[in-house]
Scaffold this motif. Structure first.
Motif, short mmCIF file in Angstrom:
data_model
loop_
_atom_site.label_atom_id
_atom_site.label_comp_id
_atom_site.label_asym_id
_atom_site.label_seq_id
_atom_site.Cartn_x
_atom_site.Cartn_y
_atom_site.Cartn_z
N ARG A 18 1.66 39.68 -1.51
CA ARG A 18 0.51 40.45 -2.01
C ARG A 18 0.07 39.98 -3.40
NH1 ARG A 18 3.46 44.11 0.83
NH2 ARG A 18 4.44 45.14 -0.93
N TRP A 19 1.04 39.72 -4.28
CA TRP A 19 0.68 39.30 -5.64
C TRP A 19 0.02 37.93 -5.63
CZ3 TRP A 19 1.74 35.36 -9.05
CH2 TRP A 19 1.26 35.56 -10.35
N LEU A 20 0.61 36.99 -4.89
CA LEU A 20 0.02 35.64 -4.82
C LEU A 20 -1.40 35.68 -4.27
CD1 LEU A 20 3.17 33.72 -3.60
CD2 LEU A 20 1.92 33.23 -5.72
N ARG A 21 -1.62 36.48 -3.26
CA ARG A 21 -2.97 36.61 -2.70
C ARG A 21 -3.92 37.24 -3.71
NH1 ARG A 21 -1.51 37.84 3.64
NH2 ARG A 21 -1.53 35.64 4.22
N SER A 22 -3.44 38.21 -4.48
CA SER A 22 -4.30 38.85 -5.48
C SER A 22 -4.70 37.87 -6.59
CB SER A 22 -3.60 40.08 -6.10
OG SER A 22 -2.63 39.69 -7.06
N GLN A 23 -3.91 36.80 -6.74
CA GLN A 23 -4.21 35.78 -7.74
C GLN A 23 -5.05 34.65 -7.17
OE1 GLN A 23 -3.24 36.33 -11.07
NE2 GLN A 23 -2.91 38.28 -10.04
N GLY A 24 -5.45 34.79 -5.90
CA GLY A 24 -6.35 33.81 -5.28
C GLY A 24 -5.66 32.66 -4.56
N HIS A 25 -4.35 32.73 -4.38
CA HIS A 25 -3.63 31.64 -3.70
C HIS A 25 -3.74 31.78 -2.19
CE1 HIS A 25 -1.95 30.13 -7.41
NE2 HIS A 25 -1.64 31.37 -7.74
#
Length: 146
Positions: A18-25
């Motif tokens: 979830r965090w990586l996706r929230s950072q655009g990865h």
């Protein structure tokens, strides 16, 4: 950046996804459970049990390795299969230049020495708390050698 996350259906791995996706990865979530067995769907989820060895997985820039067999048992073959053989399977499945971030454990540090301000170059213990800590140390050694 394209990042694979192992243990994506678990607590730490799920948060990493979830965090990586929230950072655009662009995230490739991987886990041992089948997609049908997940409590909640994870978009793009890849079912891969790393105890079964290397797999043909998408090419990534980095891997956040959260998968592990955890517990206090003195001996259990699953610790070796998941934490040691699994790291070998991970390295074979995501070859260089993919970088690996290995989520380890404080139990890889010497329980008889103070751990305040301990750094990653601290020596490993001579005795282990349990099979979990022993296999996490072995996984760290394999990663260091790679």
């Amino acid at each position: 950046m394209r990042v694979a996350v192992t243990g994506a259906s678990g607590f730490v791995g799920g948060r990493a996804v979830r965090w990586l996706r929230s950072q655009g990865h662009d995230v490739v979530p991987c886990g041992r459970r089948s997609a049908a067995a997940l409590r909640q769907p994870i978009p793009g989820y890849v079912s891969w049990d790393l105890t079964r060895g290397p797999a043909k997985l998408p090419v990534v820039d980095a891997v956040v390795h959260c998968a592990a067999h955890v517990g206090d048992a003195a001996d259990d073959p699953e610790f070796e299969a998941t934490n040691v053989d699994g790291i070998r399977a991970l390295l074979a499945s995501f070859p260089a230049p993919a970088r690996v971030v290995h989520i380890s454990s404080a139990s890889v540090y010497d329980l008889e020495a103070p751990t305040i301000g301990v750094t990653e170059d601290a020596p490993f213990p001579r005795r282990f708390l349990n099979a979990y800590s022993r296999t996490k140390v072995e996984a760290e050694r394999i990663l260091a050698a790679s």
